[in-house]
Design a protein around this motif. Structure first.
Motif, short mmCIF file in Angstrom:
data_model
loop_
_atom_site.label_atom_id
_atom_site.label_comp_id
_atom_site.label_asym_id
_atom_site.label_seq_id
_atom_site.Cartn_x
_atom_site.Cartn_y
_atom_site.Cartn_z
N ILE A 1 -6.16 4.19 6.07
CA ILE A 1 -5.84 5.36 7.48
C ILE A 1 -4.30 4.91 7.89
O ILE A 1 -4.24 3.82 8.41
N HIS A 2 -3.51 5.96 7.89
CA HIS A 2 -2.30 5.90 8.41
C HIS A 2 -1.64 7.02 9.10
O HIS A 2 -1.89 7.95 8.23
N PRO A 3 -0.94 7.32 10.29
CA PRO A 3 -0.52 8.54 10.72
C PRO A 3 0.59 8.95 9.82
O PRO A 3 1.01 10.09 10.08
N SER A 4 1.46 8.09 9.29
CA SER A 4 2.63 8.31 8.55
C SER A 4 2.11 9.02 6.98
O SER A 4 1.54 8.45 6.38
N ALA A 5 2.69 10.31 7.03
CA ALA A 5 2.69 10.78 5.62
C ALA A 5 3.56 10.08 4.49
O ALA A 5 3.01 10.11 3.47
N GLU A 6 4.74 9.53 5.14
CA GLU A 6 5.25 8.65 4.05
C GLU A 6 4.52 7.48 3.53
O GLU A 6 4.42 7.31 2.43
N TYR A 7 3.86 6.92 4.41
CA TYR A 7 3.04 5.71 4.09
C TYR A 7 2.01 6.15 3.11
O TYR A 7 1.72 5.60 1.92
N LEU A 8 1.19 7.37 3.35
CA LEU A 8 0.29 7.62 2.42
C LEU A 8 0.75 7.98 1.07
O LEU A 8 0.42 7.61 0.00
N ASP A 9 1.95 8.42 1.05
CA ASP A 9 2.52 9.04 0.00
C ASP A 9 2.92 7.98 -0.91
O ASP A 9 2.75 7.90 -2.28
N ASP A 10 3.38 6.87 -0.34
CA ASP A 10 3.59 5.64 -0.88
C ASP A 10 2.65 4.93 -1.63
O ASP A 10 2.67 4.36 -2.97
N VAL A 11 1.49 5.13 -1.07
CA VAL A 11 0.08 4.65 -1.75
C VAL A 11 -0.38 5.16 -2.62
O VAL A 11 -0.91 4.85 -3.66
N ARG A 12 -0.35 6.58 -2.39
CA ARG A 12 -0.82 7.60 -3.45
C ARG A 12 -0.27 7.24 -4.73
O ARG A 12 -0.75 7.34 -6.00
N GLY A 13 1.26 7.22 -4.70
CA GLY A 13 2.08 7.20 -5.99
C GLY A 13 1.52 5.98 -6.96
O GLY A 13 1.95 5.70 -7.91
N LEU A 14 0.96 4.95 -6.09
CA LEU A 14 0.57 3.61 -7.02
C LEU A 14 -1.06 3.35 -6.84
O LEU A 14 -1.34 2.47 -6.87
N SER A 15 -1.67 4.36 -6.70
CA SER A 15 -3.04 4.65 -6.31
C SER A 15 -3.95 3.82 -7.75
O SER A 15 -4.83 3.33 -7.36
N LYS A 16 -3.47 4.10 -8.66
CA LYS A 16 -4.02 3.62 -10.05
C LYS A 16 -4.20 2.08 -10.21
O LYS A 16 -5.28 1.57 -10.19
N TYR A 17 -3.11 1.60 -9.41
CA TYR A 17 -3.15 0.03 -9.33
C TYR A 17 -4.06 -0.44 -8.41
O TYR A 17 -4.87 -1.55 -8.44
N ILE A 18 -4.32 0.08 -7.25
CA ILE A 18 -5.33 -0.26 -6.24
C ILE A 18 -6.74 0.19 -6.72
O ILE A 18 -7.45 -0.80 -6.44
N THR A 19 -6.95 1.07 -7.46
CA THR A 19 -8.29 1.33 -7.77
C THR A 19 -8.85 0.47 -8.83
O THR A 19 -9.81 -0.08 -8.93
N GLU A 20 -7.81 0.05 -9.65
CA GLU A 20 -8.21 -0.95 -10.67
C GLU A 20 -8.22 -2.52 -10.15
O GLU A 20 -9.26 -2.98 -10.43
#
Length: 344
Positions: free
Chosen positions: A123-142
């Protein structure tokens, strides 16, 4: 070559992704190792020379001007500013922050990293922050063994509120006699007012105005405000991003965890038997002790998942041909089974 990089790129380096992706990852690894040898040669001359001699056979002719027989003959590396990418560095830093917060929640709740969990909410108010995390989401879930990753800026939906903290020792010199009033009233300032202070840079506490330098705004999780009351979330924050981890151990997740444990026993026995990754053997099992039916559910309900983990099915011992060269009893929690290997 941090532990992060090696862990996250192991599959790419082994060729489990596309051929093109594997080539890119190996070229990157090669260049990093070669640059490291050149950089460290004056400080660790013998180690880097040994590494360089292993790499030299793969260096194109004419890559270095002059004599390239030794790492001590080639030029010292120069800065490659074209490799600097602030966007990638920022995204990696944010990905690491999310993973570390998720790990902290697991450790606090004594949940192994091997135990799959349903969901992590970032949870973060910044769309940029969420987009950064989304781009590397595979690594987070693994890395955090997650079924899914939810990214949201809807703080109300997930019960996120705001509170203000202050350094009362420093404020005391500024407020003097008004200090006790502020200290008493600050915990009761409404969340909405504290959130508004982020934009305005000003917070009024019991009629006394405080500036942005006087307070530290902290977001936190209020479970009572969560819209979905049935979810069991645990929270952590680094004061910038809030993460919520669903820590409930569901039956299907437990079966998946047990499948990973069986796969781990297969890999351990392969290592003990001195097998290399290219040695082809067939696997066979026989349950010896299974009081809660955990192993039976793995070899039944998790059969396909288990086959993906070990790259082939694990067959019942009744189907085993003669000539097993390895056979050993394994234990997973309170259950036991015999694992046997037969060469193809």
């Amino acid at each position: 070559l941090t532990n992060w990089y090696v862990r996250f790129n192991r599959r790419r380096l082994k060729g489990e992704e596309s051929d093109e992706d594997t080539t890119h990852s190996l070229n990157t690894l090669f260049e990093v190792l070669l640059t490291l040898c050149r950089l460290m040669a004056p400080f660790t001359p013998f180690l880097t020379e040994t590494m360089y001699q292993s790499l030299k056979a793969h260096i194109p002719a004419g890559f270095f001007e002059g004599d390239a027989r030794s790492v001590h003959f080639v030029p010292f590396p120069e800065v490659r500013e074209e490799y600097f990418d602030a966007d990638i560095e920022r995204a990696m830093t944010r990905m690491q922050a999310v993973i570390e917060l998720g790990r902290a929640i697991r450790e606090r709740n004594n949940i192994s990293l091997k135990m799959p969990l349903l969901e992590l909410v970032v949870i973060h108010p910044s769309a940029e922050y969420l987009d950064d995390v989304r781009g590397l989401s595979k690594y987070i879930t693994e890395e955090l063994s997650l079924r899914s990753l939810e990214l949201s800026s809807d703080e109300a939906k997930y019960g996120i509120k705001y509170r203000a903290e202050a350094d009362f020792k420093r404020l005391g010199a500024k407020l003097r006699s008004d200090m006790p009033r502020v200290k008493k009233a600050l915990p009761d300032v409404p969340s909405a007012d504290v959130k508004a202070a982020l934009a305005s840079g000003r917070l009024v506490v019991d009629g006394i105005a405080l500036g942005a330098d006087d307070i530290n705004v902290v977001r936190f999780f209020d479970a009572l405000s969560l819209e979905d009351k049935a979810r069991r979330f645990e929270e952590d924050t680094d004061k910038e991003v809030v993460v919520l981890l669903d820590v409930e151990k569901r039956d299907d997740l437990i079966r998946e965890y047990n499948a990973r444990e069986v796969s781990n026993r297969v890999q351990r026995l392969r290592k003990k038997a001195g097998l290399s990754p290219v040695d082809d053997v067939q696997y066979y099992f026989q349950i010896v002790h299974d009081p809660e039916g955990a192993l039976a559910s793995v070899f039944d309900a998790q059969e396909e998942h288990l086959a993906r983990l070990v790259k082939q099915p694990i067959r019942p011992m009744s189907a085993r041909p003669a000539g097993a060269f390895v056979e050993e009893e394994q234990e997973v929690n309170d259950a036991k089974f015999v694992l046997a290997f037969v060469r193809l």
